[in-house]
Design a protein around this motif. Structure first.
Motif, PDB file in Angstrom:
ATOM      1  N   GLN A  31       0.846  -1.193   0.000  1.00 54.63           N
ATOM      2  CA  GLN A  31       0.000   0.000   0.000  1.00 54.63           C
ATOM      3  C   GLN A  31       0.875   1.234   0.000  1.00 54.63           C
ATOM      4  N   PRO A  32       0.671   2.189  -0.830  1.00 45.09           N
ATOM      5  CA  PRO A  32      -0.157   2.140  -2.030  1.00 45.09           C
ATOM      6  C   PRO A  32       0.533   1.296  -3.098  1.00 45.09           C
ATOM      7  N   LEU A  33      -0.158   1.013  -4.181  1.00 40.29           N
ATOM      8  CA  LEU A  33       0.433   0.222  -5.252  1.00 40.29           C
ATOM      9  C   LEU A  33       1.408   1.032  -6.099  1.00 40.29           C
ATOM     10  N   HIS A  34       1.330   2.353  -6.014  1.00 41.75           N
ATOM     11  CA  HIS A  34       2.282   3.230  -6.700  1.00 41.75           C
ATOM     12  C   HIS A  34       2.363   4.555  -5.952  1.00 41.75           C
ATOM     13  N   LEU A  35       3.445   5.280  -6.179  1.00 40.94           N
ATOM     14  CA  LEU A  35       3.608   6.609  -5.602  1.00 40.94           C
ATOM     15  C   LEU A  35       3.710   7.627  -6.727  1.00 40.94           C
ATOM     16  N   ILE A  36       3.083   8.762  -6.534  1.00 38.19           N
ATOM     17  CA  ILE A  36       3.209   9.869  -7.484  1.00 38.19           C
ATOM     18  C   ILE A  36       3.948  10.979  -6.766  1.00 38.19           C
ATOM     19  N   SER A  37       5.067  11.386  -7.347  1.00 37.96           N
ATOM     20  CA  SER A  37       5.893  12.425  -6.747  1.00 37.96           C
ATOM     21  C   SER A  37       5.947  13.638  -7.654  1.00 37.96           C
ATOM     22  N   LYS A  38       5.890  14.808  -7.047  1.00 35.82           N
ATOM     23  CA  LYS A  38       5.946  16.062  -7.802  1.00 35.82           C
ATOM     24  C   LYS A  38       7.368  16.604  -7.808  1.00 35.82           C
ATOM     25  N   ILE A  39       7.788  17.016  -8.984  1.00 33.95           N
ATOM     26  CA  ILE A  39       9.057  17.715  -9.158  1.00 33.95           C
ATOM     27  C   ILE A  39       8.726  18.859 -10.123  1.00 33.95           C
ATOM     28  N   ASP A  40       8.193  19.931  -9.585  1.00 35.48           N
ATOM     29  CA  ASP A  40       7.686  21.029 -10.414  1.00 35.48           C
ATOM     30  C   ASP A  40       8.738  21.647 -11.329  1.00 35.48           C
TER      31      ASP A  40
END
Length: 190
Positions: A31-40
């Motif tokens: 958990q979670p099955l994926h991570l979303i990361s921001k790099i603006d």
């Protein structure tokens, strides 16, 4: 020694993340099955190119590690963690060769880090046929008893799985956030 220091650094970075920004493996699976990361500060193409560079610097044979890539959109690669996942039996840890597959997708200012597969190599014995054993990312992994308690043999797995994926994602994120510094080299700089 360098790898151990790097791993410990990445582990400390991983532990500073909040629960929502890191992987956790438990009775419910990964958990979670994926991570979303921001790099603006980086667009889709820059994220893709820097991730390719991260793979080239992280893995011994990067051309063999990369299994698929869609230019500026997605990369899929296989890696090995060596003897990483370990079971506990008769008071001793038994480490297993461990390999994984990760897929990373890109959009402007963000990337998605998605573990696809995790396996460990079980040698054949009188009780087990042996071969590569897949780790389930769902709740039916077989590592837990029906009442929710982890089987003693697999008690290392949840922490090791979480640490592996969090360490890889942290390593990538640190690399992506690192500023590009071009160093002009002369013969005297060596």
């Amino acid at each position: 020694m360098k790898n151990i220091v790097t791993f410990l650094l990445l582990l400390s970075i991983t532990l500073t993340y909040s629960q929502e920004e890191s992987f956790k493996y438990d009775i419910n699976g990964l958990q979670p099955l994926h991570l979303i990361s921001k790099i603006d500060s980086l667009n889709q193409k820059q994220l893709f190119n820097k991730t390719i560079n991260w793979i080239k610097e992280t893995y011994k044979n990067p051309n063999e590690v990369i299994k698929a890539k869609i230019e500026n959109k997605k990369i899929r690669f296989n890696g090995s963690a060596g003897y990483y996942l370990s079971t506990r039996y008769l008071g001793m840890n038994k480490p297993y060769l461990t390999r994984y597959t990760i897929e990373i997708s890109f959009k402007d200012g963000r990337y998605k880090f998605n573990p696809i597969n995790l396996e460990y190599y079980q040698e054949a014995s009188q009780y087990v046929s042996g071969g590569w054993m897949s780790v389930s990312f769902s709740s039916d992994s077989g590592f837990y008893k029906k009442k929710g308690k982890i089987r003693k043999m697999f008690r290392n797995f949840p922490k090791e799985i979480s640490t592996l994926f969090n360490g890889l994602e942290s390593s990538l994120k640190v690399y992506l956030l690192k500023e590009n510094k071009t160093i002009k080299s002369t013969e005297d700089d060596w």
